[in-house]
Scaffold this active site. Structure first.
Site, PDB file in Angstrom:
ATOM      1  N   ASN A  31       4.391   6.505   4.678  1.00 23.91           N
ATOM      2  CA  ASN A  31       4.281   7.064   6.036  1.00 23.91           C
ATOM      3  C   ASN A  31       4.790   6.153   7.145  1.00 23.91           C
ATOM      4  O   ASN A  31       5.444   6.617   8.081  1.00 23.91           O
ATOM      5  CB  ASN A  31       2.823   7.432   6.328  1.00 23.91           C
ATOM      6  N   PRO A  54       0.826  -1.209   0.000  1.00 22.79           N
ATOM      7  CA  PRO A  54       0.000   0.000   0.000  1.00 22.79           C
ATOM      8  C   PRO A  54       0.862   1.261   0.000  1.00 22.79           C
ATOM      9  O   PRO A  54       1.854   1.352   0.736  1.00 22.79           O
ATOM     10  CB  PRO A  54      -0.809  -0.117   1.303  1.00 22.79           C
ATOM     11  N   ILE A  55       0.479   2.225  -0.823  1.00 20.78           N
ATOM     12  CA  ILE A  55       1.233   3.475  -0.926  1.00 20.78           C
ATOM     13  C   ILE A  55       1.307   4.183   0.420  1.00 20.78           C
ATOM     14  O   ILE A  55       2.352   4.734   0.798  1.00 20.78           O
ATOM     15  CB  ILE A  55       0.582   4.408  -1.980  1.00 20.78           C
ATOM     16  N   CYS A  56       0.206   4.158   1.178  1.00 22.47           N
ATOM     17  CA  CYS A  56       0.197   4.865   2.462  1.00 22.47           C
ATOM     18  C   CYS A  56       1.219   4.277   3.436  1.00 22.47           C
ATOM     19  O   CYS A  56       1.830   4.990   4.233  1.00 22.47           O
ATOM     20  CB  CYS A  56      -1.200   4.833   3.079  1.00 22.47           C
ATOM     21  N   THR A  57       1.417   2.959   3.355  1.00 21.02           N
ATOM     22  CA  THR A  57       2.379   2.304   4.242  1.00 21.02           C
ATOM     23  C   THR A  57       3.808   2.671   3.866  1.00 21.02           C
ATOM     24  O   THR A  57       4.606   3.058   4.727  1.00 21.02           O
ATOM     25  CB  THR A  57       2.214   0.770   4.183  1.00 21.02           C
TER      26      THR A  57
END
Length: 446
Positions: free
Chosen positions: A232, A226-229
């Site tokens: 961030n 996941p891009i968010c993982t």
């Protein structure tokens, strides 16, 4: 009643076998294939009715049968060796790669002095030197460089590829080549693949059995994060590497494309990922892991390559000589904990876009955003596409490239699909991973 070994000994001249393997393959031509001749000399309990045996089978195997091997890597080296030692005397090999130092631990036809040279060229020279009388013709390049006339010259095609795209292309090409009124246009495809301690071998008779595209949904989906993982909260070294390649490379180099085979590009990613890992106290980022994540490399096991290559060559021999029934049509091998194989018949998929000839029905709600439709296509396991471009009855709907078409069609992404298409419309889908145009029939659901 004499035993079977006595009968076979009477049929084939007795030859004193040399003590070393090197000496064995240097035997005179009439003695080199003495063990193969035992198989071809007399029919067995499962032998095909078409089996002639004797000199006819030997002559076809060693004089007329022309085999194409696609791939000269870990699997391809084993296949080339096996085919040459089994009596196939006219072999062609295609590979677009050059030899890397990391290949030497399992691709045994290469030496350190060969690093940087063409795999196909070096492999061909090695086999011809060790097995006198065998002709191996190399081609350094892509399989897409050749047209259908080139592939028509072969009786068999054996694949030892690590590329799904290349497999899909040769599969579709061989299916399209078949003329129902000319049996000679049907070229059997024997496909082998390995993934760590797992592997498979299969026999594909284009238009008769299931093709490679029929089983595309059996492939292991690529690992994604996941891009968010990765942006961030990275927790693994792989997250740091993905961050460097997916987010930082485009930011730093803008329009410059990342080359997974360029050591300088991998070095840049490694340093970026290592810096990111140190920031979040994550251990395990190495140069090798960076290359493995970016190229989606799965470690190769030499023993798995040997087993799968042996199975593929066994099938090639049986098809060429009709000495035994060939595989029908899929063999899976697992060597994680022990040795286990399972053979089954993989059925044809009626809606297969390659051999089924059917239009795939695509169900979607009328008010779904067109951008979401593209995501749905990439999520489907039976399609295996990454960046699709679509055109409908009235022309382009969305194109990834060139830039002019992208700019002209990107406005459709925010529209509902019901605004750009009608129920029952046919949509053509193209993608870099597809060697053909995929046709969908849109069906709106409530």
């Amino acid at each position: 009643m004499p035993d079977r070994s006595a009968i076979l000994s009477a049929l084939v001249p007795t030859v004193t076998r040399p003590a070393t393997r090197a000496a064995y393959i240097k035997l005179a031509p009439e003695h080199k294939y003495v063990d193969v001749d035992r198989v071809l000399g007399v029919p067995g309990p499962f032998t095909d009715e078409a089996f002639q045996g004797g000199e006819a089978a030997k002559q076809f195997l060693r004089g007329s049968c022309k085999v194409l091997v696609i791939g000269a890597g870990g699997l391809g080296c084993e296949i080339l060796q096996n085919l040459a030692l089994m009596g196939f005397n006219d072999i062609h090999v295609i590979d677009m790669d050059t030899i890397d130092i990391s290949n030497l631990n399992r691709q045994f036809l290469f030496r350190e002095s060969d690093v940087g040279k063409s795999k196909a060229v070096v492999a061909a020279a090695f086999v011809m030197n060790r097995v006198p009388g065998v002709k191996v013709t190399p081609y350094h390049g892509k399989i897409q460089d050749h047209n259908e006339a080139y592939y028509q010259q072969f009786q068999l095609v054996v694949c030892g590829l690590d590329s799904i795209e290349a497999r899909r292309w040769i599969n579709a090409t061989l299916v399209q080549m078949v003329d129902p009124e000319d049996a000679d246009t049907m070229k059997p495809l024997i496909d082998g693949g390995t993934e760590g301690f797992k592997g498979q071998a299969r026999v594909i008779l284009p238009t008769i059995t299931s093709c490679y595209e029929c089983s595309i949904d059996m492939l292991t989906p690529p690992t994604t994060y996941p891009i968010c993982t990765i942006a961030n909260t990275p927790r693994m070294p792989e997250h740091c590497i993905e961050w460097a390649s997916v987010l930082e490379w485009p930011k730093e180099f803008k329009d410059k494309k990342l080359d997974n085979d360029d050591p300088d590009h991998i070095e840049w990613l490694y340093k970026k990922a290592l810096s990111r890992a140190n920031e979040f106290n994550i251990e395990g980022v190495t140069w090798a892991l960076t290359q493995g994540v970016v190229k989606n490399i799965i470690p190769a096991i030499a023993s798995t390559n040997a087993i799968i290559a042996a199975s593929c060559c066994n099938e090639a021999f049986k098809i060429a000589t009709t000495s035994n029934p060939y595989l029908d049509n899929y063999m899976m091998y697992t060597g994680n904990d022990s040795l286990y194989t399972f053979t089954f018949e993989h059925g044809k998929r009626p809606e297969c876009p390659v051999c089924g000839g059917e239009t795939i029905e695509f169900e979607v709600e009328r008010d779904v955003k067109f951008e979401r439709v593209l995501e749905m296509l990439t999520e489907r396991q039976d399609m295996q596409i990454k960046k699709p471009s679509l055109s409908g009855p009235k022309g382009p709907l969305f194109f990834q490239a060139p830039k002019q078409l992208y700019e002209a069609t990107k406005g459709n992404l925010e529209k509902e699909i019901g605004e750009v298409l009608q129920d029952g419309d046919q949509v053509n889908v193209t993608d870099r991973a597809l060697p053909f145009t995929l046709t969908l029939k849109i069906k709106f659901t409530k």
